[in-house]
Scaffold this motif. Sequence first.
Motif, short mmCIF file in Angstrom:
data_model
loop_
_atom_site.label_atom_id
_atom_site.label_comp_id
_atom_site.label_asym_id
_atom_site.label_seq_id
_atom_site.Cartn_x
_atom_site.Cartn_y
_atom_site.Cartn_z
N PRO A 50 0.82 -1.23 0.00
CA PRO A 50 0.00 0.00 0.00
C PRO A 50 0.84 1.27 0.00
CG PRO A 50 -0.75 -1.55 1.68
CD PRO A 50 0.56 -2.05 1.21
N ARG A 51 0.33 2.26 -0.69
CA ARG A 51 0.92 3.60 -0.68
C ARG A 51 0.05 4.48 0.21
NH1 ARG A 51 0.24 8.42 -3.63
NH2 ARG A 51 2.16 9.56 -4.18
N LEU A 52 0.62 4.95 1.32
CA LEU A 52 -0.12 5.74 2.29
C LEU A 52 0.19 7.22 2.12
CD1 LEU A 52 0.51 3.54 5.48
CD2 LEU A 52 -1.29 3.29 3.75
N ILE A 53 -0.82 8.06 2.31
CA ILE A 53 -0.61 9.51 2.28
C ILE A 53 -1.21 10.12 3.54
CG2 ILE A 53 -0.62 9.64 -0.23
CD1 ILE A 53 -3.47 10.78 -0.07
N ASP A 54 -0.65 11.25 3.95
CA ASP A 54 -1.16 11.96 5.12
C ASP A 54 -0.60 13.38 5.10
OD1 ASP A 54 -2.52 12.50 7.47
OD2 ASP A 54 -1.57 10.90 8.63
N ASN A 55 -1.12 14.23 5.95
CA ASN A 55 -0.63 15.61 6.03
C ASN A 55 -1.03 16.23 7.35
OD1 ASN A 55 -3.22 17.48 5.61
ND2 ASN A 55 -3.42 15.74 4.21
N VAL A 56 -0.33 17.30 7.70
CA VAL A 56 -0.71 18.16 8.83
C VAL A 56 -0.51 19.60 8.37
CG1 VAL A 56 -0.14 16.50 10.64
CG2 VAL A 56 1.62 18.07 9.82
#
Length: 292
Positions: A272-278
């Motif tokens: 899986p390719r995970l993405i996130d941000n703050v």
Amino acid sequence: MKTLTTVYALRRAIAGNRTQGQRVCFVPTMGNLHEGHLTLVREAKRRGECVVVSIFVNPMQFGANEDLDSYPRTLAADKEKLFGEGTTYLFAPTVSEMYPNGTGPQSQLSVPEVTETLCGASRPGHFTGVSTVVSKLFNIVQPDIAFFGKKDFQQLQVIRKMVDDMCMPVEIVGVDTSRAEDGLALSSRNGFLSEQERKVAPRLHQILQEYRDAIANGFDNYKELEHHAQNDLKNAGFSPDYFTICDAETLHDVTEDTDEIVILAAAKLGTPRLIDNVTLTLAPHSDYRMLG
């Protein structure tokens, strides 16, 4: 809840709601619904009387080596969840209904500037597929308000720019990322994580938070931070695609005119390719307000 599969049937149904003066709220999805999607539906229900949810796995936004065929399709379970949330209409078209002439001859809508970097650089053509299908869905549903999750931050900015550039009469609402108790952003792709990978996955959000804290404490050498963060991700077991600190509106480098910073990361953990941000809002007098 009514499930409709054709453009004609959906338009005819929504016309009845409009004659009653109801506000139409729209949540576009690719299905395999989780709590994050349902949060969007609840916000839509709070803002309007007619709630339309679409489930369509859009082939135009998948690259040649991406997971179109393996993307989870769970329509029966999705219907139960949407019924429980009081959805008015579920629009579940086939590929031939959305692209009657095929995807090859399909007119395409490209959004410049915000699509060339980050996921746009790693997945050529992805955002053209996204903007094209969302514009089609907006034309079909003609919503007053549409809801998107902030986890897909770049996608949200692409949609906002598309709506602004094309003078579409749709209000775009970004909804905060839904997370598991350990901080992992909810995603349909989390189901592909092994048991051990699932234990490691929350580290992505933790690293984002750590570097946000560093900026909040005055560290402003962003390139150095990005370099160290990439190493932290590798040491945790990820294969980083990018870790970027940029202006939240333009997705370009931070400047003295930047009002809000976004820190975005994408990394593979196993398959899986995970993405996130703050994000950090730059308040007056160089104070920081932490979000996300």
